[in-house]
Design an enzyme around this catalytic site. Sequence first.
Site, PDB file in Angstrom:
ATOM      1  N   LYS A  86       0.829  -1.213   0.000  1.00 45.62           N
ATOM      2  CA  LYS A  86       0.000   0.000   0.000  1.00 45.62           C
ATOM      3  C   LYS A  86       0.868   1.270   0.000  1.00 45.62           C
ATOM      4  O   LYS A  86       0.652   2.169  -0.807  1.00 45.62           O
ATOM      5  CB  LYS A  86      -0.936   0.010   1.222  1.00 45.62           C
ATOM      6  CG  LYS A  86      -1.921  -1.165   1.224  1.00 45.62           C
ATOM      7  CD  LYS A  86      -2.852  -1.129   2.421  1.00 45.62           C
ATOM      8  CE  LYS A  86      -2.126  -1.278   3.748  1.00 45.62           C
ATOM      9  NZ  LYS A  86      -1.424  -2.574   3.890  1.00 45.62           N
ATOM     10  N   THR A  87       1.830   1.327   0.906  1.00 41.93           N
ATOM     11  CA  THR A  87       2.695   2.504   0.959  1.00 41.93           C
ATOM     12  C   THR A  87       3.477   2.644  -0.343  1.00 41.93           C
ATOM     13  O   THR A  87       3.630   3.741  -0.887  1.00 41.93           O
ATOM     14  CB  THR A  87       3.664   2.382   2.161  1.00 41.93           C
ATOM     15  OG1 THR A  87       2.887   2.302   3.358  1.00 41.93           O
ATOM     16  CG2 THR A  87       4.591   3.580   2.246  1.00 41.93           C
ATOM     17  N   ASP A 131      -1.751   7.129   5.891  1.00 45.73           N
ATOM     18  CA  ASP A 131      -1.669   5.711   6.213  1.00 45.73           C
ATOM     19  C   ASP A 131      -2.626   5.430   7.367  1.00 45.73           C
ATOM     20  O   ASP A 131      -2.900   6.315   8.181  1.00 45.73           O
ATOM     21  CB  ASP A 131      -0.233   5.383   6.638  1.00 45.73           C
ATOM     22  CG  ASP A 131       0.135   3.942   6.358  1.00 45.73           C
ATOM     23  OD1 ASP A 131      -0.733   3.176   5.901  1.00 45.73           O
ATOM     24  OD2 ASP A 131       1.306   3.582   6.593  1.00 45.73           O
ATOM     25  N   THR A 180      -5.734  -1.146   6.645  1.00 42.10           N
ATOM     26  CA  THR A 180      -5.749  -2.600   6.768  1.00 42.10           C
ATOM     27  C   THR A 180      -7.147  -3.075   7.136  1.00 42.10           C
ATOM     28  O   THR A 180      -7.407  -4.265   7.173  1.00 42.10           O
ATOM     29  CB  THR A 180      -4.782  -3.057   7.886  1.00 42.10           C
ATOM     30  OG1 THR A 180      -5.047  -2.262   9.048  1.00 42.10           O
ATOM     31  CG2 THR A 180      -3.345  -2.868   7.469  1.00 42.10           C
ATOM     32  N   ARG A 239       6.637  -8.069   2.029  1.00 44.79           N
ATOM     33  CA  ARG A 239       7.480  -7.588   3.126  1.00 44.79           C
ATOM     34  C   ARG A 239       8.145  -8.755   3.839  1.00 44.79           C
ATOM     35  O   ARG A 239       9.319  -8.702   4.195  1.00 44.79           O
ATOM     36  CB  ARG A 239       6.660  -6.767   4.131  1.00 44.79           C
ATOM     37  CG  ARG A 239       7.474  -6.408   5.391  1.00 44.79           C
ATOM     38  CD  ARG A 239       6.730  -5.475   6.328  1.00 44.79           C
ATOM     39  NE  ARG A 239       6.534  -4.189   5.698  1.00 44.79           N
ATOM     40  CZ  ARG A 239       5.404  -3.488   5.774  1.00 44.79           C
ATOM     41  NH1 ARG A 239       4.394  -3.953   6.461  1.00 44.79           N
ATOM     42  NH2 ARG A 239       5.312  -2.344   5.179  1.00 44.79           N
TER      43      ARG A 239
END
Length: 394
Positions: A86-87, A131, A180, A239
């Site tokens: 997302k980031t 965020d 999220t 990640r």
Amino acid sequence: MGLAGGPSAAEEAELAERAARGGRLVEPAEDLDDRAAEAALRPGSLDDFVGQRAVREQLSLVLEAARRRGRAPDHVLLSGPPGLGKTTLAMIVAAELGQSLRISSGPAIQHAGDLAAVLSSLEEGEVLFVDEVHRMARPAEEMLYVAMEDFRVDVVVGKGAGATAIPLHLPPFTLVGATTRSGLLPAPLRDRFGFTGHLDFYAPDELEQVLRRSAQLLGVELTAAGGAEIARRSRGTPRIANRLLRRVRDWSQVRGTGVVDADAARAALRVYEVDELGLDRLDRSVLDALCRRFGGGPVGLSTLAVAVGEEPDTVETVAEPFLVREGLLGRTPRGRVATADGWAHLGLRPPLGAPLQATLPLGDGGDGDSQDRDDDRDDDGDDDGDDDGAAPPS
Ligand SMILES: Nc1ncnc2c1ncn2[C@@H]1O[C@H](COP(=O)(O)OP(=O)(O)O)[C@@H](O)[C@H]1O
Ligand SMILES: [Mg+2]
């Protein structure tokens, strides 16, 4: 406050706290070690962004059309579990538009004034990334509705009866929100995003692609079998794949040949207690408590969390989605239950009469959302029998 690239003090504190809690190797949330390593590994354009084909294509259309019109594109909401990009995508949106990115986050916006400061400093066409947008304070949320729709902030001057709202006009900007828990977003906020992209867990071959790219950037020699082994244990999450790659590289440099191959991956991940499915100690202890202590359930979330000595939120957002996705644990209105595969993964046989749960499919956007809404009710501790609050045995 978290503007112009740097993480906010609140974010830093949160990350530091998370790291201090023991930095699980397969925890999808980022830690401080990740932050530096990830900056180097983040793809900088949509073309370099692996997987998520639908979202990538939709987003590229949104951006291209805006570029051609010479206008700021619609606001973009990105939802999905931690660590899926997302980031990264928010940064790509700004990069593809040739605009600068301002970064803030829900937890950093606890007063409407915090948001007013952020908004009023925006320049035309800039991209504002918020965020964890579901964690913003309510008054700020309401200010954001107006800013998103009318590009206006009402600044309140004075107090009490004499207070007046002075409208402040904002240049057009694009908000990119990440969450999220899209189910926790109030509908009016959700509706103001012109485009919503739901990120899903990655397939193993996509993770292998991520790993190949990362290995190249890190200057690590990665064999095909090594990549496959790491990808398989990465919980569908880039990640985690990148983090496991760094740990296997460490192992290989110290005890192996320096090459990341299948043997190095297996040996290293044994040291770090990541099993063949990618389960780590917390995941296994949740499953283990569910089977051995509660006979396979159903058991409430908070009871289960107490049994493994964790916060319910950690069990719910970190361990559970993956256990559910792997078909090892099911959520029912009466609580959590182990599936046949869950018992089998621990090498146990379910006792006769155990409340076996059929393996549930999970994953697409719609499902995720309704799941989130259920979570929301759980958080409120209503009477769905999920949070029975009973002390665990022993
Ligand atoms: N599609 C992708 N392709 C390549 N790398 C990715 C992709 N998605 C995520 N990553 C890697 O995973 C890391 C975590 O992604 P991030 O965008 O921070 O996740 P999120 O914000 O959803 O938690 C990034 O540093 C990046 O290196
Ligand atoms: Mg992120």
